[in-house]
Design a protein around this motif. Structure first.
Motif, PDB file in Angstrom:
ATOM      1  N   ARG A  69     -51.913 -68.269   0.045  1.00 44.82           N
ATOM      2  CA  ARG A  69     -52.420 -67.687   1.373  1.00 44.82           C
ATOM      3  C   ARG A  69     -51.257 -67.042   2.021  1.00 44.82           C
ATOM      4  O   ARG A  69     -51.431 -66.205   2.808  1.00 44.82           O
ATOM      5  CB  ARG A  69     -53.419 -68.718   2.087  1.00 44.82           C
ATOM      6  CG  ARG A  69     -53.663 -68.577   3.372  1.00 44.82           C
ATOM      7  CD  ARG A  69     -54.890 -67.713   3.558  1.00 44.82           C
ATOM      8  NE  ARG A  69     -55.329 -67.261   4.750  1.00 44.82           N
ATOM      9  CZ  ARG A  69     -56.333 -67.750   5.454  1.00 44.82           C
ATOM     10  NH1 ARG A  69     -57.159 -68.607   5.133  1.00 44.82           N
ATOM     11  NH2 ARG A  69     -56.450 -67.307   6.609  1.00 44.82           N
TER      12      ARG A  69
ATOM     13  N   GLU B 242     -57.817 -55.208   1.815  1.00 42.77           N
ATOM     14  CA  GLU B 242     -57.814 -56.513   2.243  1.00 42.77           C
ATOM     15  C   GLU B 242     -57.285 -56.284   3.605  1.00 42.77           C
ATOM     16  O   GLU B 242     -58.057 -56.963   4.495  1.00 42.77           O
ATOM     17  CB  GLU B 242     -57.105 -57.808   1.457  1.00 42.77           C
ATOM     18  CG  GLU B 242     -57.088 -58.947   2.139  1.00 42.77           C
ATOM     19  CD  GLU B 242     -58.308 -59.682   2.420  1.00 42.77           C
ATOM     20  OE1 GLU B 242     -58.468 -60.647   3.169  1.00 42.77           O
ATOM     21  OE2 GLU B 242     -59.227 -59.299   1.725  1.00 42.77           O
TER      22      GLU B 242
ATOM     23  N   SER C 218     -48.995 -62.326  -3.779  1.00 41.81           N
ATOM     24  CA  SER C 218     -50.470 -63.124  -4.023  1.00 41.81           C
ATOM     25  C   SER C 218     -51.548 -62.781  -5.000  1.00 41.81           C
ATOM     26  O   SER C 218     -52.420 -62.967  -4.670  1.00 41.81           O
ATOM     27  CB  SER C 218     -51.058 -63.338  -2.503  1.00 41.81           C
ATOM     28  OG  SER C 218     -51.942 -64.330  -2.616  1.00 41.81           O
TER      29      SER C 218
ATOM     30  N   ALA D 169     -52.998 -68.635   9.928  1.00 42.40           N
ATOM     31  CA  ALA D 169     -53.671 -69.140   8.783  1.00 42.40           C
ATOM     32  C   ALA D 169     -54.032 -70.623   9.076  1.00 42.40           C
ATOM     33  O   ALA D 169     -53.462 -71.300   9.955  1.00 42.40           O
ATOM     34  CB  ALA D 169     -52.704 -68.943   7.722  1.00 42.40           C
TER      35      ALA D 169
ATOM     36  N   ASP E 113     -50.751 -63.597   3.589  1.00 39.61           N
ATOM     37  CA  ASP E 113     -50.778 -63.259   5.078  1.00 39.61           C
ATOM     38  C   ASP E 113     -49.303 -62.298   5.464  1.00 39.61           C
ATOM     39  O   ASP E 113     -49.300 -61.646   6.309  1.00 39.61           O
ATOM     40  CB  ASP E 113     -50.584 -64.767   5.769  1.00 39.61           C
ATOM     41  CG  ASP E 113     -52.041 -65.254   5.776  1.00 39.61           C
ATOM     42  OD1 ASP E 113     -53.178 -64.428   5.548  1.00 39.61           O
ATOM     43  OD2 ASP E 113     -52.243 -66.345   6.306  1.00 39.61           O
TER      44      ASP E 113
END
Length: 104
Positions: free
Chosen positions: A63, A90, A80, A104, A67
């Motif tokens: 994650r 995304e 990722s 996050a 990010d």
């Protein structure tokens, strides 16, 4: 209360702060050849992408990696487990939902 007209600026500064990239030391890809994530033109790109996705599948920092790649934005390589086109999709999804700049 006013909203920040340039949330990307705060996000970029946050990734440049001391310790902002500490998550990288816990990544499953530590020690993996860079060509796995940034294959050269002569490399087998499909095999490299498959290996990268295998590593990223249950990575504890996936994650944070995604990010980071979306906030920069990273234009090349696999981040990722997502290639350039998947990250672009995304990023567009997060921009539509106004969730790109949230912590996050």
């Amino acid at each position: 209360m006013t909203t920040n007209p340039r949330p990307w600026l705060a996000a970029r500064r946050a990734t440049q702060a001391p310790g902002a990239l500490d998550w990288q030391k816990d990544a499953r890809c530590v020690g993996e050849p860079i060509a796995t994530f940034f294959p050269e033109a002569t490399d087998d790109k499909e095999a490299a992408l498959e290996r990268a996705r295998e590593l990223c599948f249950d990575c504890p920092v996936a994650r944070a990696c995604l990010d980071h790649a979306l906030m920069r934005p990273e234009k090349y390589g696999t981040w990722s487990g997502l290639d350039q086109e998947e990250r672009a999709a995304e990023r567009r999804r997060r921009l539509r939902n106004n969730t790109l700049w949230r912590a996050a």
